[in-house]
Write a protein that holds these residues in place. Structure first.
Motif, short mmCIF file in Angstrom:
data_model
loop_
_atom_site.label_atom_id
_atom_site.label_comp_id
_atom_site.label_asym_id
_atom_site.label_seq_id
_atom_site.Cartn_x
_atom_site.Cartn_y
_atom_site.Cartn_z
N VAL A 154 3.14 -2.73 40.01
CA VAL A 154 2.41 -1.34 40.94
C VAL A 154 3.25 -0.58 41.40
N VAL A 155 3.39 1.26 40.69
CA VAL A 155 5.20 1.41 41.08
C VAL A 155 4.40 2.98 40.67
N ASP A 156 5.72 3.24 41.58
CA ASP A 156 5.33 4.88 42.88
C ASP A 156 7.41 5.38 42.54
N PRO A 157 7.01 6.38 40.75
CA PRO A 157 7.94 6.23 40.45
C PRO A 157 9.16 6.77 41.01
N LEU A 158 8.38 8.26 41.87
CA LEU A 158 9.69 8.93 42.52
C LEU A 158 8.84 9.32 44.30
N ASP A 159 9.48 7.78 44.69
CA ASP A 159 8.41 8.69 46.52
C ASP A 159 8.72 9.74 47.49
N GLY A 160 8.39 10.65 47.97
CA GLY A 160 9.71 11.81 48.37
C GLY A 160 9.94 12.03 47.62
N SER A 161 8.93 13.52 46.29
CA SER A 161 9.39 14.31 45.46
C SER A 161 9.76 15.43 46.07
N THR A 162 9.02 15.77 47.44
CA THR A 162 9.31 17.13 47.82
C THR A 162 10.32 16.95 48.45
N ASN A 163 11.14 15.35 49.30
CA ASN A 163 12.44 15.86 49.68
C ASN A 163 13.62 16.13 48.77
N ALA A 164 13.28 14.92 47.19
CA ALA A 164 14.61 15.23 46.32
C ALA A 164 14.12 16.49 45.68
N TRP A 165 13.34 17.30 45.86
CA TRP A 165 13.51 19.04 45.46
C TRP A 165 14.04 19.28 46.08
N ARG A 166 14.34 19.43 47.53
CA ARG A 166 14.54 20.28 48.43
C ARG A 166 15.92 19.26 48.85
N ARG A 167 16.09 18.35 48.04
CA ARG A 167 17.24 17.51 48.52
C ARG A 167 17.95 16.87 49.77
N VAL A 168 16.88 16.71 50.41
CA VAL A 168 16.16 15.94 51.57
C VAL A 168 16.82 14.32 50.99
N PRO A 169 17.84 13.65 51.88
CA PRO A 169 18.13 12.61 50.67
C PRO A 169 17.93 11.48 51.70
N TRP A 170 16.35 11.27 51.27
CA TRP A 170 14.71 10.64 51.57
C TRP A 170 14.36 10.39 50.63
N TYR A 171 14.54 9.50 49.15
CA TYR A 171 13.33 9.98 48.01
C TYR A 171 13.93 7.72 47.60
N ALA A 172 12.51 7.70 46.95
CA ALA A 172 13.08 6.10 46.41
C ALA A 172 11.79 5.87 45.19
N THR A 173 11.77 4.79 44.75
CA THR A 173 11.57 4.05 43.38
C THR A 173 10.95 3.28 43.85
#
Length: 265
Positions: free
Chosen positions: A85-104
C-alpha cells in the motif's frame, strides 16, 4: 539501486524493508528531476509530482512481484499474497508550495495486517520504519511517544477543521497525515486526529504510519471504531493516534461529542 528480489510470504522482513527503502530512494530521485510541481489536470488534487512519484514507486514495486494499491493508480495485481500500500507523495500540496513536510509512505500487508512499513520525509531526508513485533525507528534510532495523558496539556496534529475546540492545549495542521502520525510515534506531537465527520483518508495515507505508531508504543484508532486495514481504494477512514490510551479516548470522545458520530476506543 539493484533489482529488488521477487517477494512472497517466505521473504523475511528485512528483505521487504529493503524493497520499501528502494521505493523511497526511487521516488526521491524522480522528484529531484521535477520542474513543475503544480496541478496536473488529470483529476482533482493530483499534481505532476504525484504522477512522477507514482511511476517511480510502481517501477520498483512491480519488479518485486507485489500486488500494489497506490493512491494515484489504484490496484496493480500480481500473483503473490502480499499487498504493498503506497502513497507515493503524501502532502503534494505542501511540496507544490515548498512547505517542507511531504513524504513517501509504503507498507506491506499480509493476511494479519500491516507487516513492514517505511515513511520517508522527502523534504528532510528522514526515514521512519517499523516491523510488526520488531519496533519502530527513525534513521536507526528507536522511537517512543511523549507519554502525555491529558488532552488539555497536549499538542495535537489534525486534518480538517472541527466544528468546535476539542479541548487540546494547542494544535497544528501540517498537511501530511503520514508524517503527522510518525510525529506522534516520536513524541513530537502528542496526538493526531482526522477531524472530518466520518474520515477522509484512504488506507495509503495512514497504514504505514499506523504500524510505526503501534510499534513505537503509541496507540491508534478510528473515529467511528472501524477497522483501519481496508483493501478497497474507495473506502475512507478517520485515523487517530495518541501517545497513550487515555489521550486516545479523550480525542475519540471529543470527536463523537462535537461531530455527532459514534466513537470507540
Amino acid at each position: 539501486m539493484s533489482d529488488p528480489p521477487q517477494v512472497d510470504e517466505s521473504v523475511d522482513d528485512r528483505a521487504l524493508l529493503a524493497v520499501l527503502h528502494d521505493v523511497c530512494d526511487a521516488v526521491a530521485a524522480a522528484l529531484a528531476e521535477v520542474d513543475d510541481w503544480g496541478l496536473a489536470g488529470t483529476r482533482p488534487g493530483q499534481h505532476f509530482s504525484d504522477l512522477v512519484a507514482d511511476a517511480a514507486a510502481l517501477e520498483v514495486l512491480g519488479a518485486s512481484g507485489l500486488t500494489v494499491l497506490s493512491e494515484e493508480s489504484g490496484i496493480t495485481p500480481a500473483d503473490g499474497s502480499l499487498l504493498a500500500v503506497v502513497d507515493p507523495l503524501d502532502g503534494s500540496t505542501n511540496a507544490w508550495r515548498r512547505v517542507p513536510w511531504y513524504a513517501t509512505a509504503v507498507c506491506v500487508a499480509d493476511a494479519e495486517g500491516a507487516r513492514v512499513a517505511v515513511v520517508a520525509n522527502q523534504a528532510a531526508n528522514v526515514r521512519f520504519e517499523a516491523r510488526r513485533g520488531g519496533g519502530a525507528f527513525v534513521d536507526g534510532v528507536a522511537l517512543g511517544p511523549s507519554g502525555r495523558t491529558e488532552l488539555s496539556e497536549s499538542l495535537i496534529g489534525l486534518t480538517a477543521w472541527p466544528r468546535a475546540h476539542f479541548g487540546w492545549r494547542q494544535f497544528r495542521a501540517l498537511g501530511a497525515a503520514a508524517l503527522d502520525m510518525c510525529a506522534v510515534a516520536g513524541g513530537v506531537l502528542d496526538g493526531y486526529i482526522d477531524c472530518s465527520p466520518s474520515g477522509i483518508h484512504g488506507v495509503w495515507d495512514y497504514l504505514a504510519s499506523s504500524l510505526i505508531c503501534t510499534e513505537a508504543g503509541a496507540v491508534v484508532g478510528e473515529v467511528r471504531g472501524r477497522d483501519l486495514m481496508v483493501r478497497d481504494p474507495a473506502e475512507r477512514r478517520g485515523p487517530v493516534a495518541a501517545a497513550t490510551p487515555s489521550l486516545l479516548d479523550q480525542l475519540l470522545s471529543s470527536h463523537s461529542r462535537y461531530l455527532g458520530e459514534p466513537a470507540s476506543g
